[in-house]
Design an enzyme around this catalytic site. Structure first.
Site, PDB file in Angstrom:
ATOM      1  N   GLU A  60       0.826  -1.217   0.000  1.00 20.86           N
ATOM      2  CA  GLU A  60       0.000   0.000   0.000  1.00 20.86           C
ATOM      3  C   GLU A  60       0.854   1.259   0.000  1.00 20.86           C
ATOM      4  O   GLU A  60       0.532   2.245  -0.680  1.00 20.86           O
ATOM      5  CB  GLU A  60      -0.946  -0.002   1.202  1.00 20.86           C
ATOM      6  CG  GLU A  60      -2.123  -0.953   1.085  1.00 20.86           C
ATOM      7  CD  GLU A  60      -1.754  -2.394   1.370  1.00 20.86           C
ATOM      8  OE1 GLU A  60      -2.594  -3.285   1.139  1.00 20.86           O
ATOM      9  OE2 GLU A  60      -0.602  -2.634   1.831  1.00 20.86           O
ATOM     10  N   HIS A 129      -8.990  -5.583  11.573  1.00 15.57           N
ATOM     11  CA  HIS A 129      -9.740  -5.445  10.331  1.00 15.57           C
ATOM     12  C   HIS A 129     -11.101  -4.779  10.551  1.00 15.57           C
ATOM     13  O   HIS A 129     -11.980  -4.867   9.694  1.00 15.57           O
ATOM     14  CB  HIS A 129      -9.962  -6.822   9.685  1.00 15.57           C
ATOM     15  CG  HIS A 129      -8.744  -7.403   9.079  1.00 15.57           C
ATOM     16  ND1 HIS A 129      -7.693  -7.849   9.828  1.00 15.57           N
ATOM     17  CD2 HIS A 129      -8.396  -7.616   7.788  1.00 15.57           C
ATOM     18  CE1 HIS A 129      -6.746  -8.320   9.033  1.00 15.57           C
ATOM     19  NE2 HIS A 129      -7.149  -8.192   7.788  1.00 15.57           N
TER      20      HIS A 129
END
Length: 326
Positions: A60, A129
């Site tokens: 990322e 998450h």
């Protein structure tokens, strides 16, 4: 009006903008050959080719930085994060580069870039998450932050975000990708950033909620209606810029407010909204502003604990009754 899933509305927005402007491209993990982790980009590789729908390594920080360089040189990247939880490793690129270089360069560089993907709780995926990030990115001047609750808003706001010359953080929901809703078929459909939507008018209490929290607000309003009280429900849609005028106008009418926010409570979106209301409309308040947020702890894994962790409609309903002194 057309009935579309949220994922389809987002795809339509990207496809229309890529058809309109050859400088727009999509980049991220599994967006091409796999059609997107949540099938948001399904069919886009076949339509636009591998130069404009680009699969990346699991990095990322790397592909966010690549997107910023492209934006500085006149392209308009859409950077998809498989989840915003993974974007923490790209934090430096987003908050130190995207948010600040236009200011630090005296306007010599602009950043027409959209960072998008699912945000917030996504079920039994444990603490790492299930983070809700809008409050975090809203802290940094230079970033615009959008958090959508339905397909129509998703399409109109994403098209506006792609055309904007500033970096935009566009927050979706994994839970809502399959949600169906009516979407305008108007040619070149755009929704301006910074304009809240009054979803339901009322005079008993103002309930403010965005993304999934918007639906909890509507459920609570329906429960209040069963009691004979009409709540006003506001979906801010954009967190930065925020439509303070719409909120304050509503609070001056209802004199009470409950803010629903999936963030953890400390320094949350709800905290800022509550402060701004008391700062701008203190003399109109008949009760303290109440916040209904996630619990002040990392997200649990167990389903029953997750249900307890997140703000629910019953929590919102009870908070509304408290500010109404019922």
């Amino acid at each position: 009006m057309a009935t579309l899933q949220l994922r389809e509305a987002i795809r339509d927005a990207m496809v229309e903008e890529m058809d309109r402007d050859s400088n727009v491209f999509l980049m991220g993990e599994e967006v091409a050959d796999y059609n997107g982790a949540y099938k948001v980009s399904e069919g886009m590789l076949e339509r636009f080719g591998e130069r404009r729908v680009i699969d990346t390594p699991i990095s990322e920080n790397g592909f966010a930085g690549l997107g910023l360089g492209a934006a500085m040189n006149g392209l308009r990247p859409i950077i998809e994060f498989m989840t915003w939880n993974f974007a923490f490793v790209a934090m430096d690129q987003i908050v130190n580069n995207a948010a600040k270089i236009r200011y630090m360069s005296g306007g010599q560089f602009s950043f027409p870039i959209v960072f998008r993907g699912p945000n917030g709780a996504a079920g039994q995926l444990a603490a790492t998450h299930n983070t809700t990030v809008e409050a975090l990115y809203s802290c940094f001047p230079g970033l615009k932050v959008i958090s959508v609750s339905n397909p129509d808003d998703a399409k109109g706001l994403l098209k506006s975000a792609i055309r904007d010359n500033d970096p935009v953080v566009f927050l979706e929901s994994e839970f809502m990708y399959g949600m169906r809703g009516e979407v305008s078929e108007a040619e070149d459909y755009l929704i301006s950033m910074g304009q809240a939507r009054i979803a339901q008018e009322g005079d008993a209490v103002t309930i403010i909620g965005h993304n999934k929290s918007y639906w909890r607000a509507l459920e609570a309003a329906a429960m209040l209606a069963d009691d004979g009280y009409q709540a006003e429900v506001i979906d801010p849609r954009t967190i930065r810029p925020f439509d303070w005028e719409a909120v304050i106008r509503s609070v001056k009418k209802t004199n009470r407010c409950v803010v629903v926010d999936e963030s953890n409570p400390f320094a949350s979106v709800a905290a800022e909204v509550a402060f701004q209301i008391q700062h701008r409309a203190f003399d109109w308040l008949d009760a303290p502003v109440r916040r209904v947020t996630a619990k002040d702890t990392p997200a649990p894994y167990a389903r029953n604990l997750m249900d307890h962790y997140l703000p629910g409609a019953e929590d919102v309903y009870r908070a509304c009754r408290e500010v109404m002194y019922l």
